[in-house]
Enzyme design. Structure first.
Site, PDB file in Angstrom:
ATOM      1  N   GLY A 105       0.805  -1.155  -0.115  1.00 17.11           N
ATOM      2  CA  GLY A 105       0.070  -0.172  -0.134  1.00 17.11           C
ATOM      3  C   GLY A 105       0.710   1.261  -0.007  1.00 17.11           C
ATOM      4  O   GLY A 105       0.484   2.309   0.570  1.00 17.11           O
ATOM      5  N   SER A 161       1.265   3.087  -2.499  1.00 13.66           N
ATOM      6  CA  SER A 161       0.766   4.143  -3.318  1.00 13.66           C
ATOM      7  C   SER A 161      -0.344   4.644  -2.461  1.00 13.66           C
ATOM      8  O   SER A 161      -0.762   5.880  -2.905  1.00 13.66           O
ATOM      9  CB  SER A 161       0.028   3.238  -4.486  1.00 13.66           C
ATOM     10  N   ASP A 214      -2.104  -7.895  -6.072  1.00 11.74           N
ATOM     11  CA  ASP A 214      -3.289  -7.710  -5.228  1.00 11.74           C
ATOM     12  C   ASP A 214      -2.695  -8.748  -3.969  1.00 11.74           C
ATOM     13  O   ASP A 214      -2.672  -9.775  -4.170  1.00 11.74           O
ATOM     14  CB  ASP A 214      -4.474  -8.174  -5.902  1.00 11.74           C
ATOM     15  N   VAL A 215      -2.836  -8.179  -2.751  1.00 10.87           N
ATOM     16  CA  VAL A 215      -2.383  -9.083  -1.718  1.00 10.87           C
ATOM     17  C   VAL A 215      -3.438  -9.968  -1.343  1.00 10.87           C
ATOM     18  O   VAL A 215      -3.062 -10.995  -0.497  1.00 10.87           O
ATOM     19  CB  VAL A 215      -2.021  -8.025  -0.419  1.00 10.87           C
ATOM     20  N   ASN A 237       0.946  -2.563   5.340  1.00 12.03           N
ATOM     21  CA  ASN A 237       0.091  -1.373   5.522  1.00 12.03           C
ATOM     22  C   ASN A 237      -1.137  -1.324   4.608  1.00 12.03           C
ATOM     23  O   ASN A 237      -2.071  -0.728   4.658  1.00 12.03           O
ATOM     24  CB  ASN A 237       1.107  -0.112   5.096  1.00 12.03           C
ATOM     25  N   SER A 285      -5.187  -0.378  13.476  1.00 13.60           N
ATOM     26  CA  SER A 285      -6.069   1.010  13.452  1.00 13.60           C
ATOM     27  C   SER A 285      -6.626   0.864  15.256  1.00 13.60           C
ATOM     28  O   SER A 285      -6.888  -0.012  15.787  1.00 13.60           O
ATOM     29  CB  SER A 285      -7.114   0.837  12.641  1.00 13.60           C
ATOM     30  N   TYR A 333     -13.939  -4.336   9.852  1.00  6.25           N
ATOM     31  CA  TYR A 333     -12.226  -3.635   9.873  1.00  6.25           C
ATOM     32  C   TYR A 333     -11.773  -3.780  11.240  1.00  6.25           C
ATOM     33  O   TYR A 333     -10.669  -4.378  11.487  1.00  6.25           O
ATOM     34  CB  TYR A 333     -12.641  -2.264   9.687  1.00  6.25           C
ATOM     35  N   SER A 334     -12.425  -3.557  12.586  1.00  8.52           N
ATOM     36  CA  SER A 334     -11.868  -3.762  13.765  1.00  8.52           C
ATOM     37  C   SER A 334     -11.601  -5.092  14.190  1.00  8.52           C
ATOM     38  O   SER A 334     -10.578  -5.531  14.615  1.00  8.52           O
ATOM     39  CB  SER A 334     -12.942  -3.077  14.768  1.00  8.52           C
ATOM     40  N   LYS A 359      -8.357  -5.954  12.089  1.00  8.64           N
ATOM     41  CA  LYS A 359      -6.998  -5.334  12.707  1.00  8.64           C
ATOM     42  C   LYS A 359      -6.718  -6.050  13.973  1.00  8.64           C
ATOM     43  O   LYS A 359      -5.661  -5.880  14.315  1.00  8.64           O
ATOM     44  CB  LYS A 359      -7.355  -3.665  12.987  1.00  8.64           C
ATOM     45  N   ILE A 383      -5.971   9.644  10.629  1.00 14.68           N
ATOM     46  CA  ILE A 383      -4.748  10.241   9.972  1.00 14.68           C
ATOM     47  C   ILE A 383      -5.296  10.995   8.646  1.00 14.68           C
ATOM     48  O   ILE A 383      -6.161  10.385   7.927  1.00 14.68           O
ATOM     49  CB  ILE A 383      -4.041   9.174   9.775  1.00 14.68           C
TER      50      ILE A 383
HETATM   51  P1  NDP Z   1      -5.279   4.783   1.385  1.00 15.07           P
HETATM   52  O1  NDP Z   1      -6.660   4.385   0.969  1.00 15.07           O
HETATM   53  O2  NDP Z   1      -4.635   5.851   1.145  1.00 15.07           O
HETATM   54  O3  NDP Z   1      -4.256   3.656   1.156  1.00 15.07           O
HETATM   55  C1  NDP Z   1      -4.673   2.178   0.941  1.00 15.07           C
HETATM   56  C2  NDP Z   1      -3.669   1.542   0.436  1.00 15.07           C
HETATM   57  O4  NDP Z   1      -3.966  -0.011   0.393  1.00 15.07           O
HETATM   58  C3  NDP Z   1      -3.466   1.703  -1.082  1.00 15.07           C
HETATM   59  O5  NDP Z   1      -2.044   1.785  -1.292  1.00 15.07           O
HETATM   60  C4  NDP Z   1      -4.368   0.369  -1.739  1.00 15.07           C
HETATM   61  O6  NDP Z   1      -3.304   0.280  -3.220  1.00 15.07           O
HETATM   62  C5  NDP Z   1      -3.744  -0.574  -0.817  1.00 15.07           C
HETATM   63  N1  NDP Z   1      -4.478  -1.619  -1.176  1.00 15.07           N
HETATM   64  C6  NDP Z   1      -5.963  -1.792  -1.229  1.00 15.07           C
HETATM   65  N2  NDP Z   1      -6.462  -2.923  -1.526  1.00 15.07           N
HETATM   66  C7  NDP Z   1      -5.485  -3.608  -1.769  1.00 15.07           C
HETATM   67  C8  NDP Z   1      -5.254  -5.051  -2.270  1.00 15.07           C
HETATM   68  N3  NDP Z   1      -6.194  -5.918  -2.345  1.00 15.07           N
HETATM   69  N4  NDP Z   1      -3.991  -5.532  -2.551  1.00 15.07           N
HETATM   70  C9  NDP Z   1      -2.890  -4.600  -2.402  1.00 15.07           C
HETATM   71  N5  NDP Z   1      -3.082  -3.442  -1.763  1.00 15.07           N
HETATM   72  C10 NDP Z   1      -4.173  -2.952  -1.631  1.00 15.07           C
HETATM   73  O7  NDP Z   1      -5.198   4.257   3.080  1.00 15.07           O
HETATM   74  P2  NDP Z   1      -4.370   5.024   4.216  1.00 15.07           P
HETATM   75  O8  NDP Z   1      -2.967   5.320   3.738  1.00 15.07           O
HETATM   76  O9  NDP Z   1      -5.116   5.894   4.876  1.00 15.07           O
HETATM   77  O10 NDP Z   1      -4.202   3.567   5.022  1.00 15.07           O
HETATM   78  C11 NDP Z   1      -2.948   2.723   5.177  1.00 15.07           C
HETATM   79  C12 NDP Z   1      -3.287   1.855   6.394  1.00 15.07           C
HETATM   80  O11 NDP Z   1      -3.726   2.881   7.484  1.00 15.07           O
HETATM   81  C13 NDP Z   1      -4.389   1.129   6.300  1.00 15.07           C
HETATM   82  O12 NDP Z   1      -4.076  -0.333   6.663  1.00 15.07           O
HETATM   83  C14 NDP Z   1      -5.480   1.642   7.019  1.00 15.07           C
HETATM   84  O13 NDP Z   1      -6.365   0.729   7.711  1.00 15.07           O
HETATM   85  C15 NDP Z   1      -4.725   2.128   8.192  1.00 15.07           C
HETATM   86  N6  NDP Z   1      -5.214   3.171   8.943  1.00 15.07           N
HETATM   87  C16 NDP Z   1      -5.542   4.389   8.307  1.00 15.07           C
HETATM   88  C17 NDP Z   1      -6.070   5.556   9.249  1.00 15.07           C
HETATM   89  C18 NDP Z   1      -6.490   6.690   8.381  1.00 15.07           C
HETATM   90  O14 NDP Z   1      -7.065   7.476   9.390  1.00 15.07           O
HETATM   91  N7  NDP Z   1      -6.234   7.004   7.264  1.00 15.07           N
HETATM   92  C19 NDP Z   1      -6.359   5.062  10.420  1.00 15.07           C
HETATM   93  C20 NDP Z   1      -5.989   3.891  11.127  1.00 15.07           C
HETATM   94  C21 NDP Z   1      -5.552   2.866  10.378  1.00 15.07           C
HETATM   95  P3  NDP Z   1      -4.090   0.785  -4.524  1.00 15.07           P
HETATM   96  O15 NDP Z   1      -4.362   2.311  -4.414  1.00 15.07           O
HETATM   97  O16 NDP Z   1      -2.773   0.952  -5.477  1.00 15.07           O
HETATM   98  O17 NDP Z   1      -4.995   0.162  -5.030  1.00 15.07           O
END
Ligand code: NDP
Length: 239
Positions: free
Chosen positions: A8, A10, A59-60, A85, A137, A150-151, A154, A183
């Protein structure tokens, strides 16, 4: 120079972690699923700043595709820093939650953890040094309305990380979870407005991805060698 994989990479938090780890001198593999262009842009920023990185997409939730991609990455050497992540949310109050919502969220966070971490473990073990950080989270600690899926996913990461920490401790591999609160990334766009954040967060602001990245980078460093099996919150005093 150690090789680090950030799933993740990206996304909002992932990109900040990638840039921080690169600034700390690691070669960073910036992972994406659908947004390879965003991962490429993160790599370009890393290289422009004098660092080293490469982008990869898979895709994970697809175990075979993940294994194939990791096998190819391991040809260049072991990955000693792994940041799990990648994550999604698909919220609904429980009576209205569909099976697809349950499966998709558990698939990315929990099955994704297995699919990525398991193939990297033995090569990491052989180096006698490693860092695994799972991004969970606050919802995995306190629970959250509308986020039973989700909870659960996590919180399962917390337990998986504690067990794995026990298995890997004698080889200088630490496994920890970082549990962010709110965040400022695309994930929370449309979920929390400024007023809601003021009410929910004692510090009255969302955290920045860079603040999470600093904590992750510390846990990934030599300085955190004696911290393992922990869940560390970063949430502006929410709990
Ligand atoms: P974003 O939505 O910005 O990023 C999510 C990332 O996960 C993207 O890079 C996406 O890849 C990747 N992803 C989603 N599905 C898949 C998949 N099937 N296979 C591989 N990669 C995947 O989220 P955040 O940066 O905000 O979140 C990052 C982490 O932090 C997450 O685990 C989230 O649960 C956790 N988190 C975030 C919080 C927040 O407030 N933002 C709070 C608490 C935890 P792509 O876009 O390339 O498809």
């Amino acid at each position: 120079m150690k090789r680090a994989l950030v799933t993740g990479g990206s996304g909002g938090i992932g990109a900040a972690i990638c840039k921080r780890l690169a600034a700390d001198g690691h070669h960073v593999i910036v992972h994406a699923n659908r947004s390879l262009g965003k991962a490429d842009a993160v790599v370009a920023e890393i290289v422009a700043a004098g660092g080293s990185g490469e982008a990869v997409s898979f895709d994970v939730t697809d175990r075979a595709a993940t294994a194939a991609a990791l096998t190819a990455l391991l040809e260049a050497g072991p990955i000693q820093i792994l940041i799990n992540n990648a994550g999604i949310h698909s919220d609904a109050v429980f009576p209205g939650m569909s099976g697809e919502q349950w499966d998709s969220v558990v698939d990315v966070s929990l099955n994704g953890f297995f699919n990525v971490t398991q193939p990297l473990t033995m090569p990491m073990l052989r180096t006698r040094w490693g860092r695994i950080v799972n991004i969970s989270s606050i919802a995995g600690i306190t629970g959250n309305r509308g986020q039973v899926n989700y909870s659960a996913a996590k919180a399962a990461l917390h337990a998986a990380g504690k067990s794995l920490a026990l298995e890997l401790a004698s080889r200088n591999i630490t496994v920890n979870a970082v549990a962010p609160g709110i965040i400022a990334t695309d994930m929370i766009e449309g979920t929390f407005d400024a007023d809601a954040i003021k009410k929910l967060v004692p510090m009255q602001r969302a955290g920045q991805p860079e603040e999470v990245a600093d904590l992750v980078a510390f846990l990934a460093s030599d300085r955190a060698a004696y911290i393992s099996g922990q869940v560390i919150s970063i949430n502006g005093a929410m709990i």
